[in-house]
Motif scaffolding. Structure first.
Motif, PDB file in Angstrom:
ATOM      1  N   MET A  22     -51.711  11.539 -26.405  1.00 32.86           N
ATOM      2  CA  MET A  22     -52.386  10.510 -27.198  1.00 32.86           C
ATOM      3  C   MET A  22     -51.528   9.251 -27.242  1.00 32.86           C
ATOM      4  O   MET A  22     -50.322   9.314 -27.406  1.00 32.86           O
ATOM      5  N   LEU A  23     -52.160   8.107 -27.055  1.00 35.93           N
ATOM      6  CA  LEU A  23     -51.482   6.817 -27.110  1.00 35.93           C
ATOM      7  C   LEU A  23     -51.911   6.121 -28.396  1.00 35.93           C
ATOM      8  O   LEU A  23     -53.083   5.827 -28.580  1.00 35.93           O
ATOM      9  N   GLN A  24     -50.969   5.911 -29.310  1.00 31.58           N
ATOM     10  CA  GLN A  24     -51.229   5.243 -30.589  1.00 31.58           C
ATOM     11  C   GLN A  24     -50.886   3.766 -30.439  1.00 31.58           C
ATOM     12  O   GLN A  24     -49.782   3.438 -30.019  1.00 31.58           O
ATOM     13  N   ILE A  25     -51.805   2.875 -30.792  1.00 28.85           N
ATOM     14  CA  ILE A  25     -51.583   1.442 -30.619  1.00 28.85           C
ATOM     15  C   ILE A  25     -51.916   0.718 -31.917  1.00 28.85           C
ATOM     16  O   ILE A  25     -52.901   1.047 -32.588  1.00 28.85           O
ATOM     17  N   GLN A  26     -51.072  -0.262 -32.268  1.00 33.22           N
ATOM     18  CA  GLN A  26     -51.296  -1.131 -33.414  1.00 33.22           C
ATOM     19  C   GLN A  26     -51.617  -2.528 -32.891  1.00 33.22           C
ATOM     20  O   GLN A  26     -50.905  -3.042 -32.043  1.00 33.22           O
ATOM     21  N   ALA A  27     -52.654  -3.126 -33.386  1.00 32.41           N
ATOM     22  CA  ALA A  27     -53.016  -4.496 -33.024  1.00 32.41           C
ATOM     23  C   ALA A  27     -53.243  -5.264 -34.310  1.00 32.41           C
ATOM     24  O   ALA A  27     -53.608  -4.687 -35.331  1.00 32.41           O
ATOM     25  N   GLY A  28     -53.014  -6.562 -34.262  1.00 34.76           N
ATOM     26  CA  GLY A  28     -53.167  -7.333 -35.485  1.00 34.76           C
ATOM     27  C   GLY A  28     -53.512  -8.782 -35.225  1.00 34.76           C
ATOM     28  O   GLY A  28     -53.365  -9.289 -34.114  1.00 34.76           O
TER      29      GLY A  28
END
Length: 160
Positions: free
Chosen positions: A129-135
């Motif tokens: 699983m690839l966890q990504i944060q964007a903002g």
């Protein structure tokens, strides 16, 4: 009342959450949607995009005044394609842009809400699983004044 508010209140339709990840270092953007089947939808610019079905989960930003407007999502990275693309973006030093669009299954001709456009801030891999944060623009951690008064910017400072 928006279309999505009506669907949340009364049900009866399926919301298709879509993600478009793009970077100048890539030859084509990554187009993902939640669910088990691919969907061809028309975006706000009239482009016809085919989103690949994927095991994604999206956590939308809170609509409040806390200042932390970030979107978290996880991509099923079984094939390793997402990790390879992220590595290529890091090597090139380019910015990765994310666009989140919700569509209704009954109307794929336009997004149900205006799209969220964000910048990918961080990412981590946990197993498959690839966890990504964007903002959005990070107002809380932005220096003020923005211009740094150094001797390169203001040469007269070295005489103080």
């Amino acid at each position: 009342m928006s279309i999505l508010e009506t669907v949340y209140a009364s049900g009866g339709d399926v919301i298709i959450e879509t993600l478009e990840l793009s970077c100048p270092a890539w030859d084509a953007p990554i187009l993902l949607c939640n669910g088990f089947e691919d969907h061809t939808c028309t975006d706000e610019n009239g482009r016809s995009l085919t989103f690949t079905a994927s095991g994604i989960t999206v956590s939308l930003p809170k609509k409040d005044n806390s200042g932390d407007q970030s979107l978290a999502f996880a991509i099923d990275n079984v094939t390793g394609e997402a990790q390879a693309r992220i590595d290529a973006a890091i090597e090139s030093g380019e910015r990765v842009a994310l666009t989140y669009r919700p569509f209704l299954a009954s109307d794929k001709s336009t997004p149900a809400d205006p799209p969220y456009r964000m910048t990918v801030l961080s990412g981590s891999t946990q197993g498959a699983m690839l966890q990504i944060q964007a903002g959005f623009f990070d107002m809380l951690n932005t220096a003020w004044p923005r211009d740094k008064y150094t001797t390169n910017f203001a040469p007269g400072l070295k005489y103080l």
